[in-house]
Design a protein around this motif. Structure first.
Motif, PDB file in Angstrom:
ATOM      1  N   ARG A  39       0.824  -1.232   0.000  1.00  0.00           N
ATOM      2  CA  ARG A  39       0.000   0.000   0.000  1.00  0.00           C
ATOM      3  C   ARG A  39       0.846   1.266   0.000  1.00  0.00           C
ATOM      4  O   ARG A  39       0.316   2.372  -0.062  1.00  0.00           O
ATOM      5  N   LYS A  40       2.166   1.077   0.186  1.00  0.00           N
ATOM      6  CA  LYS A  40       3.129   2.196   0.119  1.00  0.00           C
ATOM      7  C   LYS A  40       2.803   3.346   1.081  1.00  0.00           C
ATOM      8  O   LYS A  40       2.904   4.527   0.729  1.00  0.00           O
ATOM      9  N   LEU A  41       2.400   2.979   2.291  1.00  0.00           N
ATOM     10  CA  LEU A  41       2.152   4.010   3.313  1.00  0.00           C
ATOM     11  C   LEU A  41       3.316   4.089   4.301  1.00  0.00           C
ATOM     12  O   LEU A  41       3.258   4.843   5.265  1.00  0.00           O
ATOM     13  N   ASN A  42       4.347   3.263   4.067  1.00  0.00           N
ATOM     14  CA  ASN A  42       5.521   3.294   4.951  1.00  0.00           C
ATOM     15  C   ASN A  42       6.758   3.675   4.145  1.00  0.00           C
ATOM     16  O   ASN A  42       6.721   3.752   2.917  1.00  0.00           O
ATOM     17  N   ILE A  43       7.844   3.925   4.880  1.00  0.00           N
ATOM     18  CA  ILE A  43       9.171   4.002   4.255  1.00  0.00           C
ATOM     19  C   ILE A  43       9.877   2.765   4.808  1.00  0.00           C
ATOM     20  O   ILE A  43      10.073   2.662   6.026  1.00  0.00           O
ATOM     21  N   PRO A  44      10.205   1.812   3.941  1.00  0.00           N
ATOM     22  CA  PRO A  44      10.634   0.505   4.451  1.00  0.00           C
ATOM     23  C   PRO A  44      12.014   0.500   5.095  1.00  0.00           C
ATOM     24  O   PRO A  44      12.844   1.376   4.824  1.00  0.00           O
ATOM     25  N   VAL A  45      12.219  -0.503   5.941  1.00  0.00           N
ATOM     26  CA  VAL A  45      13.551  -0.740   6.520  1.00  0.00           C
ATOM     27  C   VAL A  45      14.544  -0.861   5.371  1.00  0.00           C
ATOM     28  O   VAL A  45      14.265  -1.509   4.361  1.00  0.00           O
ATOM     29  N   GLY A  46      15.691  -0.199   5.516  1.00  0.00           N
ATOM     30  CA  GLY A  46      16.711  -0.254   4.457  1.00  0.00           C
ATOM     31  C   GLY A  46      16.735   1.029   3.646  1.00  0.00           C
ATOM     32  O   GLY A  46      17.728   1.332   3.005  1.00  0.00           O
ATOM     33  N   SER A  47      15.634   1.783   3.677  1.00  0.00           N
ATOM     34  CA  SER A  47      15.638   3.045   2.931  1.00  0.00           C
ATOM     35  C   SER A  47      16.290   4.126   3.789  1.00  0.00           C
ATOM     36  O   SER A  47      15.979   4.238   4.985  1.00  0.00           O
ATOM     37  N   PRO A  48      17.149   4.947   3.193  1.00  0.00           N
ATOM     38  CA  PRO A  48      17.755   6.024   3.988  1.00  0.00           C
ATOM     39  C   PRO A  48      16.717   7.040   4.465  1.00  0.00           C
ATOM     40  O   PRO A  48      16.983   7.826   5.379  1.00  0.00           O
ATOM     41  N   ARG A  49      15.506   7.020   3.868  1.00  0.00           N
ATOM     42  CA  ARG A  49      14.476   7.986   4.278  1.00  0.00           C
ATOM     43  C   ARG A  49      13.688   7.513   5.494  1.00  0.00           C
ATOM     44  O   ARG A  49      12.860   8.251   6.016  1.00  0.00           O
ATOM     45  N   ARG A  50      13.935   6.266   5.924  1.00  0.00           N
ATOM     46  CA  ARG A  50      13.121   5.732   7.027  1.00  0.00           C
ATOM     47  C   ARG A  50      13.349   6.486   8.347  1.00  0.00           C
ATOM     48  O   ARG A  50      12.447   6.628   9.161  1.00  0.00           O
ATOM     49  N   GLY A  51      14.549   6.955   8.549  1.00  0.00           N
ATOM     50  CA  GLY A  51      14.845   7.662   9.803  1.00  0.00           C
ATOM     51  C   GLY A  51      13.946   8.878   9.979  1.00  0.00           C
ATOM     52  O   GLY A  51      13.354   9.087  11.046  1.00  0.00           O
ATOM     53  N   VAL A  52      13.848   9.677   8.922  1.00  0.00           N
ATOM     54  CA  VAL A  52      13.012  10.888   9.011  1.00  0.00           C
ATOM     55  C   VAL A  52      11.544  10.500   9.178  1.00  0.00           C
ATOM     56  O   VAL A  52      10.806  11.091   9.983  1.00  0.00           O
ATOM     57  N   TYR A  53      11.147   9.472   8.444  1.00  0.00           N
ATOM     58  CA  TYR A  53       9.763   8.975   8.548  1.00  0.00           C
ATOM     59  C   TYR A  53       9.442   8.572   9.986  1.00  0.00           C
ATOM     60  O   TYR A  53       8.429   8.987  10.562  1.00  0.00           O
ATOM     61  N   LEU A  54      10.340   7.786  10.614  1.00  0.00           N
ATOM     62  CA  LEU A  54      10.103   7.348  11.994  1.00  0.00           C
ATOM     63  C   LEU A  54      10.116   8.528  12.957  1.00  0.00           C
ATOM     64  O   LEU A  54       9.359   8.562  13.930  1.00  0.00           O
ATOM     65  N   LYS A  55      10.982   9.495  12.661  1.00  0.00           N
ATOM     66  CA  LYS A  55      11.006  10.704  13.503  1.00  0.00           C
ATOM     67  C   LYS A  55       9.610  11.308  13.577  1.00  0.00           C
ATOM     68  O   LYS A  55       9.086  11.600  14.648  1.00  0.00           O
ATOM     69  N   TRP A  56       8.935  11.450  12.412  1.00  0.00           N
ATOM     70  CA  TRP A  56       7.590  12.051  12.415  1.00  0.00           C
ATOM     71  C   TRP A  56       6.575  11.134  13.095  1.00  0.00           C
ATOM     72  O   TRP A  56       5.673  11.611  13.781  1.00  0.00           O
ATOM     73  N   MET A  57       6.713   9.823  12.925  1.00  0.00           N
ATOM     74  CA  MET A  57       5.774   8.909  13.584  1.00  0.00           C
ATOM     75  C   MET A  57       5.831   9.073  15.109  1.00  0.00           C
ATOM     76  O   MET A  57       4.821   9.003  15.791  1.00  0.00           O
TER      77      MET A  57
END
Ligand SMILES: N[C@@H](CCC(=O)N[C@@H](CS)C(=O)NCC(=O)O)C(=O)O
Length: 206
Positions: free
Chosen positions: A81-99
């Motif tokens: 569904r592409k609502l996450n930034i998956p593990v392994g992506s360099p963008r996941r850190g920022v995504y988790l920060k907002w979560m």
């Protein structure tokens, strides 16, 4: 029978998960609880969430509570569904920060401001620092959103942060800033957000 069940009170923080489920597009059931009747404090619900709070989500035999954890879980569990930034992506850190920023900074900053204390707590003691810093950080994020927090991709982070800003705007608990108004208006245009709001309205009046 759907594998996902949302324990919901309408409207409440569980409305955030309702929106998330509408974005996800997987079939789900709703078990509606009347907070005014204390249904969330009855033993059968306390067995699901001992905090006596909504939301809770059941996925098969797994029970998840806490809005941001549920949204993170759903986004990761249904990656197509592409609502996450998956593990392994360099963008996941920022995504988790907002979560995490939602429940760690945005929500407590608003609630704290809405219930003034007798004595100011020291800034260093408060995980969110202070109200103005939280608002300034979010105003910059909303203004940089192109059109969403993570760029072109709408993610669960928009559900969590967007819901907080939408709620704060609705009840005039956050400053009236164009950055917030534009971002919230953009999110409100999403068909899934509209569907969730319509469902909530119908449930609240039923
Ligand atoms: N930290 C929880 C907060 C949940 C929460 O406070 N829910 C409220 C509804 S908005 C609730 O269940 N209130 C009923 C009560 O505390 O008696 C989360 O993020 O899920």
């Amino acid at each position: 029978m759907p594998n996902l069940t949302l324990y919901h009170a309408s409207p409440s923080r569980s409305s955030i998960v309702l929106w998330m489920l509408e974005e996800l597009g997987e079939p789900y059931d709703i078990k509606l609880l009347r907070l005014s009747e204390g249904q969330h404090l009855k033993p059968d619900y306390l067995a699901i969430n001992p905090m006596g709070k909504v939301p809770a989500l059941k996925h098969g035999d797994t029970v998840i509570t806490e809005v941001a954890a549920i949204c993170t879980y759903l986004a990761d569990e249904f990656p197509a569904r592409k609502l996450n930034i998956p593990v392994g992506s360099p963008r996941r850190g920022v995504y988790l920060k907002w979560m995490f920023y939602g429940p760690s900074c945005l929500e407590p900053a608003i609630i704290d401001r809405a219930s003034p204390r007798k004595e100011e707590a020291r800034r260093g003691m408060l995980g969110w620092g202070d109200f103005d810093s939280v608002m300034n950080v979010l105003a910059k994020a909303a203004s940089d959103a192109r059109p969403y927090l993570m760029g072109e991709q709408f993610t669960a982070a928009d559900v969590v942060i967007g819901s907080g800003l939408r709620w704060g705007t609705m009840f005039k608990l956050i400053p009236e800033r164009k950055e917030f108004a534009d971002y919230v208006a953009r999110l409100n245009e999403r068909p899934a957000a509209k569907r969730a709001q319509e469902k909530d309205k119908a449930m609240a009046s039923s």
